[in-house]
Design a protein around this motif. Sequence first.
Motif, PDB file in Angstrom:
ATOM      1  N   GLY A 129       0.816  -1.208   0.000  1.00 26.02           N
ATOM      2  CA  GLY A 129       0.000   0.000   0.000  1.00 26.02           C
ATOM      3  C   GLY A 129       0.846   1.252   0.000  1.00 26.02           C
ATOM      4  O   GLY A 129       2.043   1.227   0.289  1.00 26.02           O
ATOM      5  N   LYS A 130       0.222   2.379  -0.301  1.00 27.60           N
ATOM      6  CA  LYS A 130       0.944   3.637  -0.448  1.00 27.60           C
ATOM      7  C   LYS A 130       1.366   4.250   0.875  1.00 27.60           C
ATOM      8  O   LYS A 130       2.273   5.069   0.920  1.00 27.60           O
ATOM      9  CB  LYS A 130       0.073   4.642  -1.218  1.00 27.60           C
ATOM     10  N   LEU A 131       0.714   3.870   1.962  1.00 23.54           N
ATOM     11  CA  LEU A 131       0.954   4.550   3.234  1.00 23.54           C
ATOM     12  C   LEU A 131       2.026   3.872   4.088  1.00 23.54           C
ATOM     13  O   LEU A 131       2.214   4.223   5.235  1.00 23.54           O
ATOM     14  CB  LEU A 131      -0.357   4.639   4.033  1.00 23.54           C
ATOM     15  N   THR A 132       2.735   2.903   3.541  1.00 21.13           N
ATOM     16  CA  THR A 132       3.796   2.243   4.291  1.00 21.13           C
ATOM     17  C   THR A 132       5.004   2.009   3.397  1.00 21.13           C
ATOM     18  O   THR A 132       4.854   1.743   2.201  1.00 21.13           O
ATOM     19  CB  THR A 132       3.320   0.893   4.875  1.00 21.13           C
ATOM     20  N   GLN A 133       6.192   2.139   3.976  1.00 13.42           N
ATOM     21  CA  GLN A 133       7.412   1.833   3.236  1.00 13.42           C
ATOM     22  C   GLN A 133       7.776   0.360   3.355  1.00 13.42           C
ATOM     23  O   GLN A 133       8.682  -0.102   2.673  1.00 13.42           O
ATOM     24  CB  GLN A 133       8.559   2.702   3.755  1.00 13.42           C
ATOM     25  N   ASN A 134       7.089  -0.371   4.210  1.00 12.83           N
ATOM     26  CA  ASN A 134       7.324  -1.811   4.304  1.00 12.83           C
ATOM     27  C   ASN A 134       6.797  -2.489   3.048  1.00 12.83           C
ATOM     28  O   ASN A 134       5.739  -2.139   2.538  1.00 12.83           O
ATOM     29  CB  ASN A 134       6.617  -2.385   5.534  1.00 12.83           C
ATOM     30  N   HIS A 135       7.534  -3.457   2.548  1.00 14.30           N
ATOM     31  CA  HIS A 135       7.115  -4.177   1.356  1.00 14.30           C
ATOM     32  C   HIS A 135       7.907  -5.468   1.240  1.00 14.30           C
ATOM     33  O   HIS A 135       8.660  -5.829   2.150  1.00 14.30           O
ATOM     34  CB  HIS A 135       7.287  -3.311   0.105  1.00 14.30           C
ATOM     35  N   ALA A 136       7.722  -6.182   0.150  1.00 12.92           N
ATOM     36  CA  ALA A 136       8.431  -7.435  -0.097  1.00 12.92           C
ATOM     37  C   ALA A 136       9.028  -7.402  -1.493  1.00 12.92           C
ATOM     38  O   ALA A 136       8.593  -6.645  -2.359  1.00 12.92           O
ATOM     39  CB  ALA A 136       7.482  -8.623   0.054  1.00 12.92           C
ATOM     40  N   MET A 137      10.038  -8.241  -1.699  1.00  8.61           N
ATOM     41  CA  MET A 137      10.662  -8.370  -3.010  1.00  8.61           C
ATOM     42  C   MET A 137      10.982  -9.848  -3.239  1.00  8.61           C
ATOM     43  O   MET A 137      11.030 -10.632  -2.294  1.00  8.61           O
ATOM     44  CB  MET A 137      11.944  -7.543  -3.081  1.00  8.61           C
ATOM     45  N   PHE A 138      11.178 -10.216  -4.493  1.00  8.89           N
ATOM     46  CA  PHE A 138      11.571 -11.595  -4.769  1.00  8.89           C
ATOM     47  C   PHE A 138      12.538 -11.625  -5.944  1.00  8.89           C
ATOM     48  O   PHE A 138      12.570 -10.720  -6.791  1.00  8.89           O
ATOM     49  CB  PHE A 138      10.357 -12.488  -5.069  1.00  8.89           C
ATOM     50  N   ALA A 139      13.342 -12.683  -5.969  1.00 11.07           N
ATOM     51  CA  ALA A 139      14.260 -12.923  -7.083  1.00 11.07           C
ATOM     52  C   ALA A 139      14.210 -14.402  -7.426  1.00 11.07           C
ATOM     53  O   ALA A 139      14.312 -15.251  -6.544  1.00 11.07           O
ATOM     54  CB  ALA A 139      15.684 -12.512  -6.713  1.00 11.07           C
ATOM     55  N   ASP A 140      14.015 -14.691  -8.708  1.00 13.11           N
ATOM     56  CA  ASP A 140      14.117 -16.063  -9.200  1.00 13.11           C
ATOM     57  C   ASP A 140      15.571 -16.313  -9.576  1.00 13.11           C
ATOM     58  O   ASP A 140      16.139 -15.603 -10.412  1.00 13.11           O
ATOM     59  CB  ASP A 140      13.211 -16.279 -10.409  1.00 13.11           C
ATOM     60  N   VAL A 141      16.154 -17.305  -8.941  1.00 12.09           N
ATOM     61  CA  VAL A 141      17.586 -17.578  -9.059  1.00 12.09           C
ATOM     62  C   VAL A 141      17.789 -18.949  -9.693  1.00 12.09           C
ATOM     63  O   VAL A 141      17.107 -19.916  -9.319  1.00 12.09           O
ATOM     64  CB  VAL A 141      18.244 -17.521  -7.660  1.00 12.09           C
ATOM     65  N   ARG A 142      18.720 -19.044 -10.636  1.00  9.87           N
ATOM     66  CA  ARG A 142      19.000 -20.321 -11.289  1.00  9.87           C
ATOM     67  C   ARG A 142      20.240 -20.958 -10.682  1.00  9.87           C
ATOM     68  O   ARG A 142      21.337 -20.390 -10.728  1.00  9.87           O
ATOM     69  CB  ARG A 142      19.171 -20.136 -12.795  1.00  9.87           C
ATOM     70  N   LEU A 143      20.066 -22.145 -10.125  1.00 11.81           N
ATOM     71  CA  LEU A 143      21.172 -22.870  -9.509  1.00 11.81           C
ATOM     72  C   LEU A 143      22.037 -23.528 -10.580  1.00 11.81           C
ATOM     73  O   LEU A 143      21.587 -23.746 -11.713  1.00 11.81           O
ATOM     74  CB  LEU A 143      20.631 -23.931  -8.547  1.00 11.81           C
ATOM     75  N   PRO A 144      23.285 -23.893 -10.222  1.00  9.46           N
ATOM     76  CA  PRO A 144      24.168 -24.551 -11.196  1.00  9.46           C
ATOM     77  C   PRO A 144      23.576 -25.832 -11.786  1.00  9.46           C
ATOM     78  O   PRO A 144      23.871 -26.194 -12.922  1.00  9.46           O
ATOM     79  CB  PRO A 144      25.424 -24.855 -10.371  1.00  9.46           C
TER      80      PRO A 144
END
Length: 369
Positions: free
Chosen positions: A205-220
């Motif tokens: 939401g716009k009223l908070t700086q808290n948030h989440a992120m994700f990264a899809d990572v490729r293993l060897p």
Amino acid sequence: MRRSFAFKCTLLILLWLLVAIGCVQIPAHTFWPASFGALTLPVALALNLLAVVYWFLRDWRVAALPLLAALLTWPHFQRGVALHPLHTAQAPTGKADKQVRLLSANVRIFNVYPQLRDPDLASSKKMIQWLADNSADVLCLQEFYNEPRGSREDGQVFRAVDKIGEESGRGAFLSKTLTNGIGAEFGLAIFSRFPIVKRGTISFGKLTQNHAMFADVRLPAGDTIRVYNFHLQSMSMEEKAIVDSYSSREGLKREGRGLLRRYKRGLIARSVQIDTLIRRFERCRYPILLCADLNDLPYSYTYDQLADRFQNAWTTVGTGVGATYNGRLPFVRIDHQFAGPRWLVEDFQVHYEIPYSDHFPTSGTYRLK
């Protein structure tokens, strides 16, 4: 007479246990006072164990009742106090290219603010250098701070993206919540020695700086995994105010109402935030690893929603409370790593030797089954 009274107390403890477990599962945005019942769960669990001991000494047939309750609620006990005293980090089994070493840390903006700084920015330099030198494959950092090159004269100290990222052989993904007047960046960050093939953010939401992120990572080995990094709503409660409220009646009167108001606001926000994330997690087709500053205790709705679906790394292999808060409040564990069912948790530790933030870093080793 005494036996009858003890039996009634045992029944009351069992009822208390059931009610407290029920309270853990009630979201604060539905009924926030239930969180107070949830916080009493460790007391109910401890009293039930005492009842087991008492009845084994008095009447083993009655002891079967609290013993059965203890067995059924053992996973809840482990949430607060993990017991794996014989666990040691496992020797590599299977392919090393399916293993991930994961580090998570709330770095408190690398102590850039004047009230957090020490002479010659010593703690800031040590913290950034420790992260840059760390052998972890993936780093998830909360309350991240970065000053791009040339933003100001002493900004070289805070070139965190360059130092932890490219200069240490890692790809960087910075999810910004704020850029200030000198170009300094605040937010969350993921660094990976494995290729990042997709990335994204999840807003609360716009009223908070808290948030989440994700990264899809490729293993060897060719497997693609998803790593989530998130920071949930803080209580916005100063440690001094909490301590003062318990120290005297005057402190409770002065601080109590404001603390309760902020406590309620944080509870409701986190319950909504975790529900948002759970819906995203359930749609993900990749093996999931989670890193988070939950700002909530193991006996909370927030934690319960994650523990019902994922393995908590500390609960799975740790021993003791595993406190992660570096402050005057003891036994507080609010920083966590979770792994989906397709992972084997091989090791987990809290880095008490790294005291540069108000949170201790955590690291875990995971292997795809």
